[in-house]
Design a protein around this motif. Sequence first.
Motif, PDB file in Angstrom:
ATOM      1  N   THR A  26      -0.260   9.977  -1.641  1.00 26.94           N
ATOM      2  CA  THR A  26      -0.778   8.836  -2.413  1.00 26.94           C
ATOM      3  C   THR A  26      -1.190   7.712  -1.483  1.00 26.94           C
ATOM      4  OG1 THR A  26       0.660   9.401  -4.279  1.00 26.94           O
ATOM      5  CG2 THR A  26      -0.213   7.155  -4.212  1.00 26.94           C
ATOM      6  N   VAL A  27      -0.382   7.435  -0.484  1.00 24.71           N
ATOM      7  CA  VAL A  27      -0.694   6.378   0.480  1.00 24.71           C
ATOM      8  C   VAL A  27      -1.980   6.723   1.231  1.00 24.71           C
ATOM      9  CG1 VAL A  27       0.095   5.148   2.531  1.00 24.71           C
ATOM     10  CG2 VAL A  27       1.716   5.696   0.711  1.00 24.71           C
ATOM     11  N   ILE A  58       0.825  -1.202   0.000  1.00 24.16           N
ATOM     12  CA  ILE A  58       0.000   0.000   0.000  1.00 24.16           C
ATOM     13  C   ILE A  58       0.867   1.263   0.000  1.00 24.16           C
ATOM     14  CG2 ILE A  58      -0.254   0.193   2.508  1.00 24.16           C
ATOM     15  CD1 ILE A  58      -3.235   0.937   1.900  1.00 24.16           C
ATOM     16  N   GLU A  59       2.119   1.138   0.427  1.00 24.78           N
ATOM     17  CA  GLU A  59       3.055   2.261   0.478  1.00 24.78           C
ATOM     18  C   GLU A  59       3.988   2.308  -0.733  1.00 24.78           C
ATOM     19  OE1 GLU A  59       4.942   1.184   4.086  1.00 24.78           O
ATOM     20  OE2 GLU A  59       3.317   1.936   5.342  1.00 24.78           O
ATOM     21  N   CYS A  60       3.786   1.419  -1.712  1.00 29.17           N
ATOM     22  CA  CYS A  60       4.670   1.307  -2.876  1.00 29.17           C
ATOM     23  C   CYS A  60       4.079   2.036  -4.084  1.00 29.17           C
ATOM     24  CB  CYS A  60       4.883  -0.169  -3.219  1.00 29.17           C
ATOM     25  SG  CYS A  60       6.008  -0.431  -4.611  1.00 29.17           S
ATOM     26  N   SER A  61       4.948   2.673  -4.867  1.00 30.50           N
ATOM     27  CA  SER A  61       4.491   3.415  -6.037  1.00 30.50           C
ATOM     28  C   SER A  61       4.068   2.502  -7.190  1.00 30.50           C
ATOM     29  CB  SER A  61       5.596   4.367  -6.518  1.00 30.50           C
ATOM     30  OG  SER A  61       6.732   3.623  -6.918  1.00 30.50           O
ATOM     31  N   VAL A 114      -5.565   4.593   1.225  1.00 27.25           N
ATOM     32  CA  VAL A 114      -6.249   4.125   2.433  1.00 27.25           C
ATOM     33  C   VAL A 114      -7.710   4.576   2.400  1.00 27.25           C
ATOM     34  CG1 VAL A 114      -6.367   4.366   4.938  1.00 27.25           C
ATOM     35  CG2 VAL A 114      -4.166   3.957   3.827  1.00 27.25           C
ATOM     36  N   ARG A 115      -7.941   5.850   2.070  1.00 31.73           N
ATOM     37  CA  ARG A 115      -9.325   6.353   1.977  1.00 31.73           C
ATOM     38  C   ARG A 115     -10.110   5.606   0.902  1.00 31.73           C
ATOM     39  NH1 ARG A 115      -6.649  11.210   2.371  1.00 31.73           N
ATOM     40  NH2 ARG A 115      -6.940  11.622   0.149  1.00 31.73           N
ATOM     41  N   ALA A 142       9.209   0.437  -3.936  1.00 32.02           N
ATOM     42  CA  ALA A 142       9.571   1.800  -4.334  1.00 32.02           C
ATOM     43  C   ALA A 142       8.583   2.733  -3.641  1.00 32.02           C
ATOM     44  CB  ALA A 142       9.490   1.955  -5.845  1.00 32.02           C
ATOM     45  N   PRO A 143       9.027   3.536  -2.683  1.00 34.64           N
ATOM     46  CA  PRO A 143       8.099   4.326  -1.873  1.00 34.64           C
ATOM     47  C   PRO A 143       7.231   5.292  -2.693  1.00 34.64           C
ATOM     48  CG  PRO A 143      10.381   4.958  -1.430  1.00 34.64           C
ATOM     49  CD  PRO A 143      10.422   3.802  -2.366  1.00 34.64           C
TER      50      PRO A 143
END
Length: 105
Positions: free
Chosen positions: A50-51, A4-7, A55-56, A44-45
């Motif tokens: 975006t993260v 979920i944190e990856c580009s 989530v939303r 890749a962060p």
Amino acid sequence: MKCIECSKWSPKDAREMAQYGYGLCAHRQKWHFISAETSCEKFAPAPAATVAARVRYLESRSPRPKSAESSLRPPEPWSNVSRETTDARTPSAIPKSSTGQLALS
């Protein structure tokens, strides 16, 4: 370092599977759905904005009620089954003879 944190991960591309917390990864096949909680060596962060938007987005599509815990956690198996019901397979439902042994029919 979760997906979920990856580009390279996208829940919008997963369409219906996004409601279950899955997305598609640019490093995988187009039909291979990846959980938001997965991590890999090709991370890749993505930008924090975006993260937060992901989530939303996932929470808005989730059929599960919101809770204090992560809304991306899968439901507990059999969570909607009442524990008070008597199943025909329980020992108390098996007929026994007057001596306490199983009655054979």
